[in-house]
Scaffold this motif. Sequence first.
Motif, PDB file in Angstrom:
ATOM      1  N   PHE A   1       6.665   0.123  -5.646  1.00 25.45           N
ATOM      2  CA  PHE A   1       7.161   0.991  -4.583  1.00 25.45           C
ATOM      3  C   PHE A   1       7.920   0.174  -3.557  1.00 25.45           C
ATOM      4  CE2 PHE A   1       3.362   2.881  -6.347  1.00 25.45           C
ATOM      5  CZ  PHE A   1       3.694   4.223  -6.487  1.00 25.45           C
TER       6      PHE A   1
ATOM      7  N   GLY B   1       7.356   3.755   0.359  1.00 24.23           N
ATOM      8  CA  GLY B   1       6.418   4.370  -0.569  1.00 24.23           C
ATOM      9  C   GLY B   1       7.076   5.104  -1.704  1.00 24.23           C
TER      10      GLY B   1
ATOM     11  N   PRO C   1       8.828   5.202  -5.453  1.00 27.17           N
ATOM     12  CA  PRO C   1       8.836   4.367  -6.667  1.00 27.17           C
ATOM     13  C   PRO C   1      10.234   3.847  -6.954  1.00 27.17           C
ATOM     14  CG  PRO C   1       8.660   6.701  -7.241  1.00 27.17           C
ATOM     15  CD  PRO C   1       8.552   6.621  -5.744  1.00 27.17           C
TER      16      PRO C   1
ATOM     17  N   GLY D   1       6.460   7.679 -11.601  1.00 29.80           N
ATOM     18  CA  GLY D   1       5.855   7.412 -10.298  1.00 29.80           C
ATOM     19  C   GLY D   1       5.052   8.589  -9.799  1.00 29.80           C
ATOM     20  N   GLN D   2       5.519   9.803 -10.057  1.00 30.10           N
ATOM     21  CA  GLN D   2       4.784  11.013  -9.680  1.00 30.10           C
ATOM     22  C   GLN D   2       3.451  11.101 -10.425  1.00 30.10           C
ATOM     23  OE1 GLN D   2       6.002  12.840  -7.346  1.00 30.10           O
ATOM     24  NE2 GLN D   2       4.689  14.663  -7.339  1.00 30.10           N
TER      25      GLN D   2
ATOM     26  N   MET E   1       0.942   8.571  -8.904  1.00 32.47           N
ATOM     27  CA  MET E   1       0.480   8.899  -7.549  1.00 32.47           C
ATOM     28  C   MET E   1      -0.375  10.164  -7.513  1.00 32.47           C
ATOM     29  SD  MET E   1       1.505   6.493  -5.600  1.00 32.47           S
ATOM     30  CE  MET E   1       1.285   7.201  -3.979  1.00 32.47           C
ATOM     31  N   THR E   2      -0.094  11.130  -8.371  1.00 31.76           N
ATOM     32  CA  THR E   2      -0.805  12.427  -8.301  1.00 31.76           C
ATOM     33  C   THR E   2      -1.870  12.597  -9.366  1.00 31.76           C
ATOM     34  OG1 THR E   2       0.811  13.533  -9.730  1.00 31.76           O
ATOM     35  CG2 THR E   2       1.271  13.500  -7.356  1.00 31.76           C
TER      36      THR E   2
ATOM     37  N   SER F   1      -2.406   9.085 -15.760  1.00 29.43           N
ATOM     38  CA  SER F   1      -2.726   7.991 -14.852  1.00 29.43           C
ATOM     39  C   SER F   1      -4.159   7.524 -15.086  1.00 29.43           C
ATOM     40  CB  SER F   1      -2.554   8.435 -13.394  1.00 29.43           C
ATOM     41  OG  SER F   1      -2.948   7.401 -12.508  1.00 29.43           O
TER      42      SER F   1
ATOM     43  N   PHE G   1      -5.141   4.641 -10.012  1.00 29.68           N
ATOM     44  CA  PHE G   1      -4.144   4.863  -8.975  1.00 29.68           C
ATOM     45  C   PHE G   1      -3.001   3.845  -9.084  1.00 29.68           C
ATOM     46  CE2 PHE G   1      -2.843   4.579  -4.376  1.00 29.68           C
ATOM     47  CZ  PHE G   1      -2.251   5.841  -4.335  1.00 29.68           C
ATOM     48  N   LYS G   2      -1.766   4.361  -8.979  1.00 26.70           N
ATOM     49  CA  LYS G   2      -0.533   3.570  -9.027  1.00 26.70           C
ATOM     50  C   LYS G   2      -0.250   2.990 -10.412  1.00 26.70           C
ATOM     51  CE  LYS G   2      -0.291   2.347  -4.124  1.00 26.70           C
ATOM     52  NZ  LYS G   2      -0.130   1.258  -3.132  1.00 26.70           N
TER      53      LYS G   2
END
Length: 807
Positions: free
Chosen positions: A360, A364, A366, A410-411, A414-415, A438, A441-442
């Motif tokens: 990022f 913040g 990506p 990236g979405q 993060m989500t 995911s 996280f990240k």
Amino acid sequence: MNLQNVLLNLIVYALPILASIYIFVGIKLIKQKVGGEFNYFSALMFAAAIYAFGYFLSLNSQNIEMMIFARNFANLGVIVIPTFGILFISQFVKKKISRQIKYFLVAVSSILWILYITNPIHHLAFNWVKLTTANGFFVASTSKNIGYYLILAYYAIFVLFSTIELIKVLKKSKSPSLKKSYRFLLLSLQVSWVAVLMILIGFDKYLDPTPVVILFILAMIGMNEVKNDLFELEINRWKQTFWNIGEVAFLINADHEIICINPVATLFFDGKKESIAEILKILDKGDHKRKPVKIKVGEDIRWLYVNKNNFDIRRKLVSYMLVDFTDRHQAEIALKESEERHRLLITQMAQGLAVHEVLFDQSGNPIDFRYLDANDSYEKLIGLKRADIIGKTAREVFPVIDNNWIEKYGQVAMTSQPIHFEYYDEHVDKYFEVVAYSPRFKQFATIISEVSERKKAEQEIRYLSYHDYLTGLHNRRFYEEELGRLDTPVNLPIALIMADVNGLKLINDSFGHAMGDELLKKAAQLITESVPENSIVARLGGDEFIVILPQTDIFQAVDVINELKAKTSNDKIGAVDISISFGYEIKEMEDQDIHDIYKRAEDDMYRHKLYESASIKNKTIELIMNTLYEKSSREMLHSRRVSEICKSIAVEMGLSKDVINQIGAAGLMHDIGKMGIDEKILNKEGLLDFEEWQEIQRHPEIGYRILSSSNEFSEMAKYVYEHHERWDGKGYPKKLKREEISMQARIIGVADAYDAMTCDRTYRKGLSQTAAIRELKKNAGTQFDPEVTRVFVEKVLVEEFCVGHQK
């Protein structure tokens, strides 16, 4: 104070207390024991209370009348005690007593009580009753009669019955706790024999044991039941705690009996309570609260944590709760195995798997992602080595990567919302299915699967859903969708051209469906080549085609049709001329219904087909005959001879000139159906086998289908269809007989048979004329029409073929 006075005072003051206790216990236990049956124990307690209270009243009576009333009330209790006692003992030992016996016992009690209350009339129970005073209380002095001893005998029956039944269940029972209860009641009831003995030897005039013994026995019965009831209350308290828990729980007594067991434990022990002794030995060893115990139950090994506590110290009830650790133990083993399998799965799975870390910027957002790990399949699918991508960013691996990929992944990182999609990778020329999720996280992981074959199959299915598999043109579904799409004002005028291939069925029947398919494909090719490029050409089904021409007026449509006719008129499939009938209609106004336009174009096409189709069918039939003769020269010669014989018979029978010509033509074409028979069968040297003969027998039906397609030959089609029927109805294909067969078919049958008999075959020599005539006469009236046979033999052969005709 003598013993009699002491007992008298004790009884007098104890009676009301005992009566109250009996009533209380009876009411208490009838509430606790609600079941399907009547509670005879409570009834027994109520009877005891009546006796105790009535006896108390009799001791406190002031005159003889009051005493007799009180004694009658007490005697009611005395008399029903053995009745309810028998019923209670039966209920206690679970012995079934019929309704008739119950009624009998009630009747006995009723009779005995009536005997007592009517004693002043007949004196059967007591000869006399006197009232005497003892220590301030009034005591009855009596002279006993037979009725009194009947009651004594009833009591003896009650005690004897109870003794026998308790001894039976005592021997059968395997439960120590139940044996204690049975033994307690059995011993308590034996006190009754002391009272019986004292009465029989007359000692009761000094000391009456009856009230003491009766009240003692009933007190013992009541105490036993109260004890059992309190025990059940403890069981219910245990159930409230352990019944619905999800672990194995059971309650045992001092004799190591399972007193109660919850549903989970029932399943655990599988109903085999006898195995508890061995299990308890293991459970009672050592400290099992900190470490599990291994127990073998049946064929299974179970690992258990044991929780043991003294549930009721006074009754020596011990509760066990077993936490089954087996599944957890196995789960731990399975987890380790699973981790190993997953490791192998990830490294050996066919799908590619890669884990990435999203990078990022300061805001913040990506901007890139780094490859953390990938399996072998991933590098095979994308064509890059793991060593070349692990630790590197996506922009380093793919310098021209689209930012949309980075934003999309990236979405996910993060989500934690997974995504699923498919895409085409032009670098490796493959279609991929991608699932991205995911794991933390990240970070995001991608699982990719190659779906190139599936995409090709989907494209093929999509193509087939809108295209005709035979001609490659669009199909009716596509046509209808396109017609709806193009039916807009901007495309006016819209021309619809209908096309129908003439003689397709005739070609299929005669030359086979392979030839018919070639005809359709050629027609599709010619139509496609002759229409403008923006046209929609579709096969509606069968032999029908349609062309949609947007922004085409009537003059342009006519030019297209002329081009189509010119293109198709000079083309052929083998020796078969291609003939297509066309019709058209134009939609010029917006308010015109396109479906009406379609109907008019179809009607226009059918008008042209009426005269164009007949011509092509006649030509096709001629072609069929020529083709048949080319396949077999023997068939050509045979057909010509049969035609000549048919005409000769018709002449001798006096038929009209038109019929003679018609039957001659039918004789010429009688075997046209053999066009649909395999050439190997037609030219086979030797006899035909069963299957080949079955195939040959189809040729009349095939010939009928070929000829009936043309109006010109439709009448002759019937003669061809019937020419193998027999006079006796044993022919084929319809098994017609006698005059049901047309005259023309009967003539053809005789001519066909005669020529077949007299001609040489590869497997036999032809018959002589004399032998053939003999066969015709022999079968006249069975196979052949006798009149046609007679005319042929006596007139045709004599007049035209008598000069040494022998084939």
